[in-house]
Design an enzyme around this catalytic site. Structure first.
Site, PDB file in Angstrom:
ATOM      1  CB  THR A 168     -10.139   0.263  10.473  1.00 61.21           C
ATOM      2  OG1 THR A 168     -11.189   1.446  10.244  1.00 61.21           O
ATOM      3  CG2 THR A 168     -10.767  -1.001   9.904  1.00 61.21           C
ATOM      4  CD  GLU A 203     -16.097   2.206   9.090  1.00 60.17           C
ATOM      5  OE1 GLU A 203     -16.911   1.484   8.779  1.00 60.17           O
ATOM      6  OE2 GLU A 203     -16.303   3.295   9.544  1.00 60.17           O
ATOM      7  CE1 TYR A 259     -11.282  -0.845   4.716  1.00 57.84           C
ATOM      8  CE2 TYR A 259     -12.481   0.133   6.724  1.00 57.84           C
ATOM      9  CZ  TYR A 259     -11.143  -0.086   5.915  1.00 57.84           C
ATOM     10  OH  TYR A 259     -10.040   0.453   6.541  1.00 57.84           O
ATOM     11  CD  GLN A 288     -12.614  -0.698  -1.537  1.00 59.25           C
ATOM     12  OE1 GLN A 288     -12.261   0.338  -1.409  1.00 59.25           O
ATOM     13  NE2 GLN A 288     -13.526  -1.303  -0.900  1.00 59.25           N
ATOM     14  CB  SER A 289      -8.673   2.129   2.059  1.00 62.81           C
ATOM     15  OG  SER A 289      -8.608   3.038   1.288  1.00 62.81           O
ATOM     16  N   GLY A 300       0.899  -1.111  -0.038  1.00 58.94           N
ATOM     17  CA  GLY A 300       0.054  -0.037  -0.020  1.00 58.94           C
ATOM     18  C   GLY A 300       0.734   1.134   0.065  1.00 58.94           C
ATOM     19  CG  LEU A 319      -2.318  -7.266  -0.265  1.00 54.87           C
ATOM     20  CD1 LEU A 319      -3.187  -6.913   1.034  1.00 54.87           C
ATOM     21  CD2 LEU A 319      -0.958  -7.987   0.520  1.00 54.87           C
ATOM     22  CB  ALA A 374      -2.080  -3.534   0.359  1.00 53.23           C
ATOM     23  CG  HIS A 412      -5.151   8.364   9.565  1.00 50.40           C
ATOM     24  ND1 HIS A 412      -5.325   7.155  10.146  1.00 50.40           N
ATOM     25  CD2 HIS A 412      -4.213   7.863   8.688  1.00 50.40           C
ATOM     26  CE1 HIS A 412      -5.269   6.175   9.738  1.00 50.40           C
ATOM     27  NE2 HIS A 412      -4.219   6.433   8.438  1.00 50.40           N
TER      28      HIS A 412
END
Ligand code: NAP
Ligand code: GDD
Length: 335
Positions: free
Chosen positions: A123, A125, A147, A81-82, A8, A57, A79, A177
């Site tokens: 995260t 999340e 996610y 899919q953010s 990433g 990945l 890395a 951030h």
């Protein structure tokens, strides 16, 4: 001289981390994906100081080859899919990259360089915004998006490789951030880049989804320092990294407009809410339901006391400065 391998690296955090590690004298290797046009994204300016290794990945052999080539002391897995919004539209790809991709990388480390220290980008999340009190390392998880669910698997598999195979594996539970290098689909950069476009007469209005959603926003440069600190400790662990303050999307947008010289007042409610320029009376901000998510994380607020006590980590960039830096950078870029 220490060797680090960053996945990433072309993204927001990868670029700040690469700069930090280079400044500490590390030899830096970075994984980049093959694309139709060669593009090193946010590390284009320092690509000559990094060994860029092609891989993915999703492709275990390419990860084995990358670990063999870099022989890293430290591996930072950034890395992913953010984008949470995209994960509702691409749940399978998100799971493959953000969940299975991590076990590919951990397996490559275990078979080639098992003494490498590993950082996983977990995260906030994971908490899912079911809490309106600050979340810490003991708060139970409740992910609310594909996610978040994929990242939950990655979080636990990281812990499992530590417990099962003795890998020095850490996970940073980082709250939002942002930075001047943030992708433009994320709300902060969408706001600052559109405010800059309005300022330059290239856009008329900013369209957003849920204005009442609250986030704990810091600057990425501060957060990559925490990643590095985690891998310098005696024992691997999990750490929450956050500012301890939360603001609405509405507050972020209002401040961004103010930094660009507009005084916005809000009128209306829900989908009819608008932001009006006090001077010209023009509508500069509208709500567009297309940007609402099927499930929302309403509030994120973190408690990073453990990181303060054990890592000595503190953020340096305050909220107002974060917004200033992003707005000025976008205005300058368009100018
Ligand atoms: P970002 O800017 O979106 O960068 C993501 C990176 O992952 C890019 O370099 C991208 O490469 C790469 N990537 C995507 N799919 C890949 C694949 N299949 N194989 C190899 N590389 C792949 O994200 P960020 O904001 O820097 O975040 C870094 C990490 O922290 C992510 O894991 C994210 O989920 C996590 N995180 C971020 C935040 C935040 O607020 N920023 C908070 C908590 C956790 P391309 O350039 O080729 O697309
Ligand atoms: N992207 C976006 N676009 N978000 C909007 C918009 C809009 O037009 N309008 C309102 N929002 C709200 C979203 O619904 C969400 O509640 C909030 O703004 C923040 O959205 P994003 O900036 O897309 O970030 P995120 O919080 O969903 O995810 C980011 O932070 C996570 C850590 O909490 C990403 O960086 C994730 O990768 C990261 O894990």
């Amino acid at each position: 001289m220490k060797r680090a391998f960053i996945t990433g690296i072309t993204g927001q955090d990868g670029s700040y981390l690469a700069e930090l590690l280079l400044s500490k004298g590390y030899t830096v290797y970075g994984l980049y994906r093959r694309k139709s046009s060669l593009d090193f994204g946010n590390v284009a300016h320092i690509a000559h100081r990094i060994t860029m290794i092609e891989g993915d990945l999703l492709d275990y052999p390419s990860l084995v080859a990358a670990i063999k080539e870099s022989r890293p002391d430290e591996v930072y897995n950034l890395a992913a899919q953010s984008f949470v919004g995209a994960s509702f539209r691409q749940p399978v790809a998100t799971a493959e990259i953000d969940a299975l991709g991590v076990v590919h990388l951990l397996e490559a480390i275990r078979s080639v360089k098992p003494d490498a220290r590993f950082y996983q980008a977990s995260t906030s999340e994971l908490f899912g915004g079911v809490y309106d009190t600050p979340c810490n390392e003991e708060t139970p998880f409740y992910p609310r998006s594909p996610y978040g669910v994929a990242k939950l698997y990655a979080h636990w598999i990281t812990k499992n490789y530590r417990e099962n195979y003795g890998v020095f594996a850490c996970a940073g539970i980082l709250f939002n951030h942002e930075s001047e290098r943030r992708g433009k689909e994320f709300v902060t950069r969408k706001i600052t880049s559109t405010v800059a476009a309005i300022k330059h007469g290239e856009a008329e209005c900013l369209e957003l989804g849920n204005l009442s959603s609250k986030r704990d926003w810091g600057h990425a440069a501060d957060y990559v320092r925490a990643m590095w600190l985690m891998l310098q400790q005696e024992r691997p662990a999990e750490f929450v990294i956050a500012t301890g303050e939360t603001r609405t999307v509405r507050e972020f947008a209002e401040l961004a407009f103010r930094k660009a010289g507009y005084d916005i007042r809000f009128e209306g409610e829900g989908e009819n809410e608008v932001g009006i320029d006090s001077k010209s009376g023009k509508i500069l901000l509208r709500v567009n339901p297309a940007f609402f998510r099927p499930a929302e994380v309403n509030v994120l607020l973190g408690d990073s006391s453990k990181a303060k006590n054990e890592l000595g980590w503190e953020r340096e960039v305050m909220f107002s400065e974060l917004v200033s830096r992003m707005v000025s950078s976008d205005i300058k870029k368009l100018g």
